[in-house]
Design an enzyme around this catalytic site. Structure first.
Site, mmCIF file in Angstrom:
data_model
loop_
_atom_site.group_PDB
_atom_site.id
_atom_site.type_symbol
_atom_site.label_atom_id
_atom_site.label_comp_id
_atom_site.label_asym_id
_atom_site.label_seq_id
_atom_site.Cartn_x
_atom_site.Cartn_y
_atom_site.Cartn_z
ATOM 1 N N ASP A 66 9.770 54.575 19.768
ATOM 2 C CA ASP A 66 9.091 53.192 19.675
ATOM 3 C C ASP A 66 10.281 52.396 19.498
ATOM 4 O O ASP A 66 11.550 52.627 19.006
ATOM 5 C CB ASP A 66 8.251 53.419 18.353
ATOM 6 N N ASP A 68 9.751 48.271 18.171
ATOM 7 C CA ASP A 68 9.811 47.246 16.897
ATOM 8 C C ASP A 68 9.779 48.181 15.427
ATOM 9 O O ASP A 68 8.816 48.984 15.616
ATOM 10 C CB ASP A 68 8.514 46.595 17.038
#
Length: 274
Positions: A66, A68
Site C-alpha cells: 500500500d 498512503d
C-alpha cells in the site's frame, strides 16, 4: 515470556538474539497456536516489530505494498483536500474507511466528488509540500530489489501521486486509481475501474502466478482495504496499522521504521542498499 508459555500450546523451544543483529529476538516453538503466540508477544514486548511464520524466513520473491500511511506518512487525498479547505471533512471519511466502517468505493467516490473544481496544479504543490516517504521505505524497496524481489505499489489512492512516489522509492510497478481532469481542474470523478481491496489481492495473485508455485510474497498495508492481500501473503505486514488490519496480519511494525522488515527477514545491514 518463556515461563508464561511453558504450559501452553506454544511452549518456547529456543529463544536467542540473532548473532548479527542484537535487536532481533528469534523465538522457536513446536506449537501451532498463532493466536496464543501473538498474544504472548504483545503482552511482553509491545510495541514491537514482529513476523510470525511457520517456515524459515527468507527474502520474498514479491513485495506488494500500500502507499498512503504505509510507504508514505500521509493520506494523499486528505492533504489534497486541504487545498480546497476540506481536509477535516475528507479526513474523517478516510479514517472511517480505513477502519473498515465504510464501503471503500463509496467512500472514495464521495471524497473525490468534494474535490470538484480544484486546480490540477494543487496536486503538484501537494506533492512538493506535503508528501514524504516513511523512514526506511527506499532502503527496504531497493534492498529487496537487489536480492531479486519484484516490487509493486498498489494503492486505493491516485496515479498522480503514486507514480511519483514509486519512482522516488523504487517500485517497479504501480496500480492505482485515476482522477479525472478537464480544463486543468478536477471534475470530481474517476477514470476507469476502482482499485480496492479485491484489486490489491488480485495484483498480488497475478504477480505470484508469474513467479511459480514456490514463490514467497510479502504484503504491507495499514487499513481495512489492505486485509485481503495481507492475508494472502506469506508475510502479511501491518505497518502502524488500524486494529482490523493488524489483527489480520502475521507480522507488524509498531515500533521501528520500515527497515525493521529487513532485520526480521535476517538481511544484514551491510547488505542494505541506500
Amino acid at each position: 515470556m518463556t515461563a508464561s508459555l511453558a504450559n501452553t500450546s506454544v511452549p518456547v523451544a529456543h529463544a536467542a538474539m540473532l548473532d548479527f543483529c542484537g535487536e532481533v529476538l528469534q523465538i522457536e516453538t513446536p506449537g501451532d497456536d498463532m493466536a496464543a503466540l501473538r498474544s504472548a508477544i504483545d503482552s511482553h514486548f509491545a510495541p514491537s516489530d514482529t513476523i510470525i511464520a511457520r517456515d524459515a524466513f527468507r527474502v520474498p520473491d514479491l513485495f506488494v505494498s500500500d502507499m498512503d500511511s504505509t510507504m508514505i506518512g500521509q493520506e494523499c487525498i486528505d492533504e489534497l483536500a486541504d487545498f480546497a479547505n476540506l481536509k477535516d471533512k475528507v479526513a474523517a471519511i478516510t479514517e472511517r474507511a480505513m477502519q473498515g466502517e465504510l464501503d471503500f468505493e463509496s467512500a472514495l467516490r464521495e471524497r473525490v466528488a468534494l474535490l470538484e473544481g480544484l486546480g490540477e496544479d494543487a496536486i503538484t504543490r501537494c506533492l512538493d509540500e506535503r508528501i514524504r516517504p516513511n523512514d526506511g521505505a527506499r532502503v527496504l524497496v531497493e534492498t529487496l530489489k537487489a536480492k531479486g524481489c519484484r516490487t509493486v505499489l498498489v494503492t486505493g489512492g491516485f496515479h498522480h501521486f503514486a507514480d511519483i512516489v514509486a519512482e522516488l522509492i523504487g517500485f517497479e510497478r504501480v496500480v492505482g486509481n485515476r482522477l479525472e481532469v478537464s480544463g486543468g481542474k478536477l471534475t470530481g470523478g474517476l477514470v476507469g475501474g476502482i482499485t480496492d481491496s479485491s484489486t490489491k489481492k488480485a495484483v498480488l495473485d497475478e504477480e505470484l502466478a508469474k513467479l511459480g508455485d514456490r514463490a514467497c510474497a510479502m504484503a504491507a498495508g495499514d487499513g481495512a482495504n489492505d486485509i485481503p492481500m495481507i492475508e494472502a501473503a506469506t508475510f502479511g505486514i501491518a505497518y502502524r496499522a488500524k486494529p482490523k488490519a493488524r489483527a489480520a496480519a502475521n507480522g507488524w511494525v509498531d515500533r521501528g521504521d520500515l527497515t525493521a522488515l529487513l532485520k526480521l527477514l535476517e538481511v544484514r545491514e551491510e547488505e542494505w542498499v541506500a
